[in-house]
Design a protein around this motif. Structure first.
Motif, PDB file in Angstrom:
ATOM      1  N   GLU A  41       0.832  -1.207   0.000  1.00  0.00           N
ATOM      2  CA  GLU A  41       0.000   0.000   0.000  1.00  0.00           C
ATOM      3  C   GLU A  41       0.866   1.256   0.000  1.00  0.00           C
ATOM      4  O   GLU A  41       0.524   2.238  -0.676  1.00  0.00           O
ATOM      5  N   TRP A  42       1.974   1.218   0.743  1.00  0.00           N
ATOM      6  CA  TRP A  42       2.883   2.371   0.747  1.00  0.00           C
ATOM      7  C   TRP A  42       3.335   2.711  -0.672  1.00  0.00           C
ATOM      8  O   TRP A  42       3.262   3.860  -1.104  1.00  0.00           O
ATOM      9  N   VAL A  43       3.826   1.709  -1.379  1.00  0.00           N
ATOM     10  CA  VAL A  43       4.353   1.952  -2.719  1.00  0.00           C
ATOM     11  C   VAL A  43       3.243   2.430  -3.659  1.00  0.00           C
ATOM     12  O   VAL A  43       3.428   3.364  -4.441  1.00  0.00           O
ATOM     13  N   ALA A  44       2.073   1.804  -3.549  1.00  0.00           N
ATOM     14  CA  ALA A  44       0.972   2.167  -4.440  1.00  0.00           C
ATOM     15  C   ALA A  44       0.488   3.595  -4.205  1.00  0.00           C
ATOM     16  O   ALA A  44      -0.005   4.247  -5.131  1.00  0.00           O
ATOM     17  N   SER A  45       0.622   4.084  -2.969  1.00  0.00           N
ATOM     18  CA  SER A  45       0.108   5.415  -2.644  1.00  0.00           C
ATOM     19  C   SER A  45       1.178   6.503  -2.651  1.00  0.00           C
ATOM     20  O   SER A  45       0.883   7.660  -2.338  1.00  0.00           O
ATOM     21  N   ASP A  46       2.421   6.161  -2.997  1.00  0.00           N
ATOM     22  CA  ASP A  46       3.459   7.189  -3.097  1.00  0.00           C
ATOM     23  C   ASP A  46       3.061   8.247  -4.120  1.00  0.00           C
ATOM     24  O   ASP A  46       2.483   7.935  -5.166  1.00  0.00           O
ATOM     25  N   GLY A  47       3.384   9.488  -3.797  1.00  0.00           N
ATOM     26  CA  GLY A  47       3.061  10.592  -4.685  1.00  0.00           C
ATOM     27  C   GLY A  47       3.744  11.854  -4.203  1.00  0.00           C
ATOM     28  O   GLY A  47       4.757  11.784  -3.507  1.00  0.00           O
ATOM     29  N   ASP A  48       3.166  13.009  -4.518  1.00  0.00           N
ATOM     30  CA  ASP A  48       3.814  14.256  -4.158  1.00  0.00           C
ATOM     31  C   ASP A  48       3.879  14.457  -2.646  1.00  0.00           C
ATOM     32  O   ASP A  48       4.783  15.118  -2.148  1.00  0.00           O
ATOM     33  N   ASP A  49       2.929  13.877  -1.892  1.00  0.00           N
ATOM     34  CA  ASP A  49       2.898  14.065  -0.446  1.00  0.00           C
ATOM     35  C   ASP A  49       3.437  12.864   0.320  1.00  0.00           C
ATOM     36  O   ASP A  49       3.379  12.842   1.555  1.00  0.00           O
ATOM     37  N   GLN A  50       3.956  11.882  -0.375  1.00  0.00           N
ATOM     38  CA  GLN A  50       4.509  10.691   0.291  1.00  0.00           C
ATOM     39  C   GLN A  50       5.594  10.079  -0.576  1.00  0.00           C
ATOM     40  O   GLN A  50       5.443   9.995  -1.796  1.00  0.00           O
ATOM     41  N   ARG A  51       6.667   9.639   0.062  1.00  0.00           N
ATOM     42  CA  ARG A  51       7.745   8.991  -0.687  1.00  0.00           C
ATOM     43  C   ARG A  51       8.383   7.902   0.171  1.00  0.00           C
ATOM     44  O   ARG A  51       8.772   8.149   1.313  1.00  0.00           O
ATOM     45  N   THR A  52       8.462   6.697  -0.383  1.00  0.00           N
ATOM     46  CA  THR A  52       9.092   5.570   0.292  1.00  0.00           C
ATOM     47  C   THR A  52      10.452   5.325  -0.345  1.00  0.00           C
ATOM     48  O   THR A  52      10.545   5.163  -1.570  1.00  0.00           O
ATOM     49  N   PHE A  53      11.496   5.310   0.486  1.00  0.00           N
ATOM     50  CA  PHE A  53      12.864   5.115   0.022  1.00  0.00           C
ATOM     51  C   PHE A  53      13.412   3.781   0.515  1.00  0.00           C
ATOM     52  O   PHE A  53      13.069   3.320   1.603  1.00  0.00           O
ATOM     53  N   VAL A  54      14.306   3.183  -0.286  1.00  0.00           N
ATOM     54  CA  VAL A  54      15.047   1.998   0.143  1.00  0.00           C
ATOM     55  C   VAL A  54      16.518   2.174  -0.215  1.00  0.00           C
ATOM     56  O   VAL A  54      16.866   2.990  -1.078  1.00  0.00           O
ATOM     57  N   VAL A  55      17.359   1.414   0.477  1.00  0.00           N
ATOM     58  CA  VAL A  55      18.777   1.312   0.124  1.00  0.00           C
ATOM     59  C   VAL A  55      18.982  -0.043  -0.526  1.00  0.00           C
ATOM     60  O   VAL A  55      18.741  -1.091   0.090  1.00  0.00           O
TER      61      VAL A  55
END
Length: 312
Positions: A41-55
């Motif tokens: 759900e995090w990845v699907a809802s990423d946008g201008d107001d949310q960003r999920t980062f990984v290393v």
């Protein structure tokens, strides 16, 4: 010679790679980490107001990731035009001490600055010493503390019920909040309306919206406190689905046990009208408000959570 790790935006194909090192985050406490359940759900809802980062620790981060390919994760949110939130910071045990937390935090701070935010906050349970220490090293300073209360949904809840207004008074609630010790203790913060497990500044307009939508409960025209319902949600407990009503804040004059009982009874009746099983109500973490709630015979969480803030 291998390439340095890549910090990038998370992808749906990272799901199992992330789950592989987050499933057992707090296994020694018997607590399940929520990230494997929400990552998709995090990845699907990423946008201008949310960003999920990984290393990503591979030489070539292009193909779909497999377990061991992703070493760390964190997410940033823009809650308001000036407030950001950081959550879900996790580093795989085999990769701790390599600066991945710093890299993720820097990325979130920069992402938030680009969107006009001037502060970024996070929340860590009081028992999570490693998380608290990491937050301080990353530039977060102590901000406030909260505790959950769980009044039982009850259509007949008492507690000076006559004091609960038949119609909510948002301006009265705002006037009370603006001059209350509860507001001072919480630095003006309550649970965010849209993002779970995040706090943002309460505004007068927000109280008016809550009143218009039937989510605001006030006591004696708001002068002796209020509570704002922000959402309902379901989660699995002991193999069963349990539905909660969540309240952004329950505030009353400090030490006023009658007002405390009225506000919490109002939440109990509101939750009963929704037909939910449980409630989750945020309080300031202070002996006064916590003991006021206990005097009203309301269940209190065993431990508080700490909120920290970094200036951007």
């Amino acid at each position: 010679m291998s390439s340095p790790p890549t910090l990038r935006q998370a992808r749906a194909s990272d799901n199992e790679a992330v789950a592989s090192f987050t499933r057992e985050t707090w296994a020694e406490r018997g607590v399940s980490d929520y990230i494997p359940d929400v990552f998709a759900e995090w990845v699907a809802s990423d946008g201008d107001d949310q960003r999920t980062f990984v290393v990503d620790v591979r030489d070539d981060p292009s193909p779909p990731a497999e377990p061991g390919d992703v070493a760390a994760i964190a997410q940033g949110h823009r809650l308001t035009s000036w407030e950001a939130w950081a959550s879900g910071m996790r580093v795989a045990p085999d990769h701790r001490g390599q600066g991945f937390s710093e890299a993720l935090c820097d990325a979130i701070f920069e992402w938030a600055r680009e969107r006009g935010c001037v502060v970024c906050r996070n929340m860590t349970f009081s028992w999570n010493g490693a998380g608290l220490g990491s937050s301080r090293r990353l530039g977060f300073d102590p901000c406030t503390e909260i505790r959950w209360a769980h009044p039982t949904p009850d259509a007949d809840a008492s507690g000076d019920s006559a004091a609960v207004d038949s119609s909510p008074h948002p301006d009265g609630a705002w006037a009370f909040w603006s001059d209350s010790l509860a507001r001072d203790r919480l630095r003006g913060l309550v649970m965010d309306r849209d993002e779970s497990w995040a706090l943002a500044t309460l505004t007068r307009d927000r109280l008016h919206r809550a009143a218009d939508e039937g989510r605001l409960v006030t006591v004696e025209a708001g002068t002796r406190g209020f509570t704002e319902r922000i959402r309902t949600f379901e989660r699995e407990e002991d193999g069963e689905s349990v539905e909660y009503a969540e309240y952004a804040i329950a505030a009353w004059p400090d030490g006023d046990t009658e007002a405390a009982a009225a506000v919490l009874a109002g939440a109990a009746r509101d939750a009963a009208a929704l037909g939910v099983d449980r409630t989750r109500v945020m309080l300031p973490e202070d002996v006064t408000w916590v003991s006021d709630a206990a005097a009203a015979r309301v269940e209190i969480a065993d431990e508080p959570a700490f909120v920290l803030a970094a200036r951007l």
